[in-house]
Design a protein around this motif. Structure first.
Motif, mmCIF file in Angstrom:
data_model
loop_
_atom_site.group_PDB
_atom_site.id
_atom_site.type_symbol
_atom_site.label_atom_id
_atom_site.label_comp_id
_atom_site.label_asym_id
_atom_site.label_seq_id
_atom_site.Cartn_x
_atom_site.Cartn_y
_atom_site.Cartn_z
ATOM 1 N N GLY A 124 -19.353 -31.477 6.334
ATOM 2 C CA GLY A 124 -19.800 -32.697 5.667
ATOM 3 C C GLY A 124 -19.348 -33.950 6.386
ATOM 4 N N CYS A 152 -24.637 -24.155 1.311
ATOM 5 C CA CYS A 152 -24.382 -24.697 2.652
ATOM 6 C C CYS A 152 -23.854 -23.603 3.572
ATOM 7 C CB CYS A 152 -23.370 -25.843 2.569
ATOM 8 S SG CYS A 152 -23.958 -27.237 1.591
ATOM 9 N N THR A 177 -15.025 -33.684 4.633
ATOM 10 C CA THR A 177 -15.862 -34.872 4.377
ATOM 11 C C THR A 177 -15.234 -36.132 4.977
ATOM 12 O OG1 THR A 177 -14.813 -35.160 2.209
ATOM 13 C CG2 THR A 177 -16.865 -33.892 2.272
ATOM 14 N N PRO A 181 -15.187 -29.671 -2.855
ATOM 15 C CA PRO A 181 -16.290 -30.353 -2.174
ATOM 16 C C PRO A 181 -15.933 -31.624 -1.404
ATOM 17 C CG PRO A 181 -16.264 -30.976 -4.478
ATOM 18 C CD PRO A 181 -15.111 -30.044 -4.286
ATOM 19 N N GLN A 182 -14.672 -32.078 -1.448
ATOM 20 C CA GLN A 182 -14.402 -33.397 -0.860
ATOM 21 C C GLN A 182 -13.001 -33.469 -0.244
ATOM 22 O OE1 GLN A 182 -15.499 -36.494 -3.605
ATOM 23 N NE2 GLN A 182 -15.464 -38.095 -2.053
ATOM 24 N N LEU A 184 -22.204 -25.935 -2.810
ATOM 25 C CA LEU A 184 -21.394 -25.500 -1.685
ATOM 26 C C LEU A 184 -21.821 -24.131 -1.163
ATOM 27 C CD1 LEU A 184 -17.774 -26.730 -2.553
ATOM 28 C CD2 LEU A 184 -19.585 -27.891 -1.325
ATOM 29 N N VAL A 235 -17.763 -25.736 4.722
ATOM 30 C CA VAL A 235 -18.943 -26.578 4.521
ATOM 31 C C VAL A 235 -18.742 -27.826 5.366
ATOM 32 C CG1 VAL A 235 -20.272 -27.947 2.866
ATOM 33 C CG2 VAL A 235 -19.374 -25.700 2.204
ATOM 34 N N TYR A 276 -23.805 -33.183 3.152
ATOM 35 C CA TYR A 276 -23.443 -31.801 3.485
ATOM 36 C C TYR A 276 -24.555 -31.169 4.307
ATOM 37 C CZ TYR A 276 -20.252 -32.392 -0.509
ATOM 38 O OH TYR A 276 -19.289 -32.849 -1.381
ATOM 39 N N ALA A 327 -15.177 -28.035 1.752
ATOM 40 C CA ALA A 327 -15.981 -28.975 2.551
ATOM 41 C C ALA A 327 -15.096 -30.027 3.202
ATOM 42 C CB ALA A 327 -17.021 -29.645 1.672
ATOM 43 N N THR A 330 -16.135 -33.163 -8.716
ATOM 44 C CA THR A 330 -15.511 -33.312 -7.387
ATOM 45 C C THR A 330 -14.076 -33.791 -7.517
ATOM 46 O OG1 THR A 330 -15.801 -34.280 -5.193
ATOM 47 C CG2 THR A 330 -16.301 -35.706 -7.047
ATOM 48 N N VAL A 344 -21.667 -38.693 0.463
ATOM 49 C CA VAL A 344 -21.180 -37.522 1.175
ATOM 50 C C VAL A 344 -22.396 -36.684 1.542
ATOM 51 C CG1 VAL A 344 -19.763 -35.444 1.084
ATOM 52 C CG2 VAL A 344 -18.969 -37.539 -0.033
ATOM 53 N N TYR A 371 -26.874 -29.599 10.180
ATOM 54 C CA TYR A 371 -25.744 -29.781 11.100
ATOM 55 C C TYR A 371 -26.147 -30.697 12.254
ATOM 56 C CZ TYR A 371 -22.800 -28.433 15.104
ATOM 57 O OH TYR A 371 -22.002 -28.441 16.220
#
Length: 1022
Positions: free
Chosen positions: A63, A247, A39, A6-7, A244, A61, A81, A37, A179, A79, A88
């Protein structure tokens, strides 16, 4: 196994990460299903990330990491997403908004306003547990639809504040995501990451604070590692997966955002206005009523309107009209747009496409729909004025320049890594010398050269490993040299923007990505040669009070063609290289179309046909055509296919293709793919057979097209740029002093180029006048056919002084002595070093005092200025009746040698008689002036007298010493090669500035004339 990360911070974060997107994609290939993702703190890499991951069947994803303003001096990282398309769009708007703020932070009300479609996560490891933050967390939980805490356990290390945050999550009923921040891919990359951060911060590795254990663990873990680290809270991993997977943004690029012309009269469409302006333009050009022009214009308008491009043409015509209204010189055309009659009628271009048989389909092809691309050249010094006009007219939020990213090239990364690792300057110089300077060089190309230098030195081994790891990473953002975006709707609806220069926004995405999302790029190019043309025109007006109209310059001027035939093309656009000069001498142009052909042919590959073109032009070789019907197409170029338009014409005439189909054929054949070549051959031969041509002839003609497809050059571009070439050549041939004054001004910061031009000026017997404090300006000027040297060319004279002097000259101030000058310009500008430089250059010879006397008097004059005119605001009247006239200091007259040394020191060349010129008079030997050596037959033995400018001594493979010299006299410069046998005899004579008598043989090396020394003597022995 599935994977969910995720990061990820990518390398698009300018050395805040070394995670290359392609490498990340490769690292995730082992998982059955992966969601990852991006980020970063900007959206620089977002589209590329999305494209690469989609191609690899990895779920991207999208972010963004932001800093949310809690209180005046407190922000927390979040963060964001994008859960869907709306999210978006909101990411783009948020990124644009914060990039325009001074602190690049996000107010809470903005987040709340744009929260639809967004999922928000607070990575607690990036903030501190305190009451103010807890209150903000509570507020966010209440006001945001989707809000999570993110807890990381890098390398399994539980953060000291994790228990406190778990309490917050429990009391607020907040879900927690597991994360892991990722700044590098593998554990062993930590050293490379550390070096990247040091380069980013501009410090040595040993001078920055070391990474803490958690920062050292910001690599990409395996899912097994993550499960082990979070084995006591598997629900956190489940939450990450859930978020996630939620998304899903599908980016499609089907829409084009064509800008709209403003203003339009009520009830009038762009199409109607375009037709009106074209009709008026055709009349002004003098072609109204001529059928070929009328029909072509109607055809082009129909195609342009059907494609929806009427607004675009009006916009371009408008900003070019603005440029002309401000006397900003524009080019006659560029690229394929010069083939449009509409563009010619609108004065976008200045090339008559019918006169030169230029094909509109090469520009806009109904059979191949593409966006129009009208690139426009402006005088480079004033280009920004036009961009500012467009931004003001269409609005700041609708106009932007395009970002471009500088990367760590082989040489740059090698030096930067060496610098932060503490290598010495000598070692860095050795590294640079081992890496070739040619574009595209990679470190792997230089590895064989590094082997001996590195040896077994572990420090150097580590340097190379890290440099290779960081090579190619983005390191800085800058503005694209020419590209400007104009949008019909506010740009943050389509593309993220940030602060640019001159109050014009800049896109966060580079050119290809901006075009991919459907925005139209327009190129505003700055061309130095247009600035030179403009300056020449100004100088002619200042000197002769006549306005030169470039459009009325005759294209059959005898002097211009004589200059071209001699290869006398220093300073002439496109014609300065030694190879081009030789091509001109060979072709011996007698018409403008010869010049167009030479410009088109002088490229790797096609230049092989220059001798063929020349021989056929001069009747030394027969012109052979596959079929007589091709004569009208190829006679212009003596049977050589030079232009892409000729290929299109052949396909049209011989095989019955429409010009649109012919353009498609040209593009297809140039790719050289066998399947396409075979397919197009069948199509071409079939068309030729229908036109009743023999099959063998059809195949022969098709083979000719295939052979020349890669060589063909757009005739439209060749004609347009050859017009600029011709105009400059015309001015050089007919207005030489003005030409050279403008050319010298354009290279004023480059002493070597100035010297070369001045030598040519002297060789042409154009008088050079010393710089004058009363008559010279910042730039070179022309006085009654002589060139007055510029004060801006004197080393040590600051811009502030030149600006003040310009003001004084406008006020018609005249000074009789150095003391008058000191009192007039004040002590603020009258500085000892500045005035000494002016004296050495001869600029104060106006005061009719010896230069040595003036140098001795400078301090007195400066003290006088400090006393009576300390600055521009404070001046006290100096009354000579009361105080008397200040006296000059006494000094011995300056020797001629000292005078020359002073001129060379501050100007880089001699204004008084060149020492070589003086020596030639004394010696009275028959020698060849250096500027004439290039016209002497190769192999001839000649004698020259010249001063040594530069010496380079090397050793041969046998260990013997030899040397390369650069020598100069009053007319030019020349390279001299001294082989070991001669070098051994004369090595003691070689000193910079020494004047030598050299006898040698004329040779040509890499198309440059040089002298092979056979005998060298100093002046004493003559």
């Amino acid at each position: 196994m599935d994977a969910h990360f995720p990061q990820i911070v990518t390398s698009a974060s300018m050395l805040d990460s070394i995670v290359k997107i392609e490498e990340l994609s490769a690292a995730l290939q082992s998982y059955e299903h992966a969601t990852v993702a991006i980020t970063d703190r900007k959206l620089y890499g977002l589209l590329h990330f999305n494209q690469v991951m989609k191609k690899a069947h990895i779920q991207p994803v999208l972010g963004l990491t932001v800093d949310l303003v809690c209180q005046e001096n407190l922000t927390i990282p979040l963060v964001l997403y994008a859960a869907n398309q709306q999210g978006y769009q909101h990411l783009i708007k948020i990124s644009s908004a914060i990039s325009l703020r001074e602190q690049e932070d996000l107010p809470l009300k903005w987040l709340l306003g744009y929260q639809k479609g967004l999922i928000v996560m607070l990575p607690v490891a990036m903030t501190h547990h305190c009451d103010e933050v807890i209150q903000m967390v509570q507020q966010l939980h209440e006001q945001l639809e989707y809000f999570y805490l993110g807890i990381e356990r890098a390398n399994g290390i539980i953060h000291e504040q994790e228990s406190l945050w778990r309490d917050v999550a429990q009391s607020e009923k907040l879900k927690v995501m597991a994360t892991q921040r990722v700044h590098f891919l593998n554990e062993e990359d930590v050293e490379a990451y550390t070096v990247a951060k040091a380069i980013q911060q501009g410090v040595r590795v040993e001078d920055r604070e070391p990474l803490n254990p958690i920062e050292r663990a910001h690599y990409l873990p395996t899912m097994l590692q993550l499960k082990e680290w979070f084995q006591d809270v598997p629900e956190w991993l489940d939450t990450t997966t859930e978020v996630l997977n939620q998304c899903k943004v599908e980016l499609t690029y089907e829409q084009h955002y064509m800008p709209k012309f403003q203003p339009l009269e009520e009830g009038k469409t762009a199409e109607v206005l375009l037709a009106e302006q074209c009709k008026k333009g055709l009349q002004e050009r003098g072609f109204t009523g001529q059928q070929i022009y009328e029909e072509r214009l109607q055809y082009e308008l129909r195609v342009i309107n059907d494609m929806g491009y009427a607004d675009y043409f009006l916009i371009v015509a408008d900003y070019i009209a603005f440029a002309r209204s401000k006397r900003i010189l524009t080019g006659p055309g560029r690229g394929s747009s010069a083939s449009s009659l509409v563009a010619y009628c609108l004065r976008i271009t200045n090339v008559d496409p019918i006169q030169y048989d230029l094909l509109f389909e090469r520009f806009l092809n109904p059979a191949r729909i593409t966006l129009p691309d009208i690139d426009v050249d402006f005088a480079d010094a004033k280009r920004q004025e036009v961009i500012e006009y467009v931004a003001k007219k269409y609005g700041a939020s609708h106009t932007a320049q395009i970002i471009t990213f500088g990367t760590l090239s082989a040489k740059a990364v090698a030096r930067d890594v060496a610098r932060v690792l503490g290598f010495t300057m000598e070692e860095m110089a050795q590294i640079s010398a081992l890496i070739p300077s040619k574009p595209g060089t990679m470190l792997r190309d230089a590895e064989p050269a590094f082997e001996q230098w590195i040896g077994t030195d572990e420090h150097k081994v580590k340097w190379l490993q890290i440099a290779k790891r960081l090579e190619g990473l983005p390191r800085n953002a800058s503005t694209h040299a020419a590209g400007v975006i104009l949008s019909p709707i506010a740009l943050p609806e389509i593309v993220p923007i940030e602060k640019g220069s001159d109050d014009i926004y800049m896109t966060q995405w580079p050119m290809k990505e901006v075009e991919a999302v459907g925005l139209l790029k327009m190129d505003f190019l700055g061309l130095r040669n247009l600035s030179i043309l403009d300056h020449i025109r100004y100088l002619i007006y200042a000197g002769e009070r006549r306005v030169l109209d470039f459009e009325k310059i005759p294209l059959d001027d005898v002097r211009t063609y004589q200059l071209l035939q001699q290869g006398d093309t220093t300073g002439v656009f496109q014609l300065e290289s030694a190879g081009m000069r030789q091509a001109l001498k060979e072709v011996y142009p007698t018409s403008f179309l010869d010049l167009v052909a030479v410009n088109a042919l002088y490229r790797p590959g096609p230049m092989d046909f220059i001798p063929v073109y020349s021989r056929r032009k001069h009747g030394q070789e027969q012109v052979v055509l596959p079929h007589p019907i091709l004569a009208p197409i190829l006679n212009e170029t003596y049977g050589v296919i030079v232009y892409q338009e000729q290929i299109m014409r052949i396909a049209s005439v011989f095989a019955g293709f429409t010009l649109g189909e012919a353009d498609v054929l040209r593009r297809a054949v140039s790719k050289k793919e066998k399947s396409i070549l075979d397919q197009e051959r069948q199509h071409f031969v079939q068309g030729a057979l229908q036109n009743e041509y023999a099959e063998n002839v059809a195949n022969e003609v098709y083979d000719l097209i295939v052979r020349f497809a890669n060589y063909g050059f757009p005739k439209s571009h060749a004609v347009a740029y050859s017009l600029i070439t011709y105009q400059i050549a015309y001015l050089k041939a007919n207005f030489a002093p003005y030409f050279y004054a403008a050319l010298l001004t354009s290279v004023m910061g480059d002493r070597e180029k100035q010297l070369k031009i001045l030598q040519e000026v002297r060789a042409k017997d154009i008088p050079l006048l010393r710089p004058s404090i009363q008559k010279s300006g910042k730039s070179y000027r022309v006085e009654n056919g002589s060139i007055r040297l510029a004060l801006g060319a004197i080393r040590g004279v600051p811009q502030t002084f030149l600006k003040k002097l310009q003001q004084m000259q406008q006020e018609k101030k005249e000074w009789k002595s150095i003391f008058d000058m000191a009192l007039s310009i004040s002590a603020q500008h009258f500085k000892e070093k500045t005035i000494e430089a002016l004296i050495k250059a001869g600029a104060l010879d106006d005061f009719e005092q010896d230069r040595q006397t003036l140098l001795a008097t400078v301090s007195r004059a400066e003290n006088l200025a400090k006393l009576y005119a300390p600055d521009e605001e404070t001046t006290v009247l100096y009354d000579t009746r009361i105080y008397g006239v200040p006296k000059h200091a006494e000094a011995e007259p300056m020797l001629e040698k000292e005078k020359l040394q002073g001129e060379k020191e501050v100007l880089g060349f001699y204004i008084s008689k060149h020492p070589v010129e003086q020596m030639k008079v004394k010696i009275a030997k028959q020698v060849v002036p250096l500027h004439r050596v290039s016209s002497i037959k190769i192999g001839a033995t000649i004698q020259v007298i010249a001063a040594v400018q530069n010496i380079k001594v090397i050793r041969t493979k046998n260990g013997e010493q030899m040397a390369f010299l650069t020598i100069e006299d009053e007319t030019g410069a020349l390279s001299v090669t001294i082989f070991p046998k001669v070098f051994e005899q004369i090595m003691s004579l070689l000193e910079e500035d020494s004047i030598l008598y050299i006898e040698g043989k004329v040779e040509s090396r890499q198309q440059q004339v040089q002298l092979i020394a056979q005998k060298i003597q100093d002046m004493k022995s003559l």
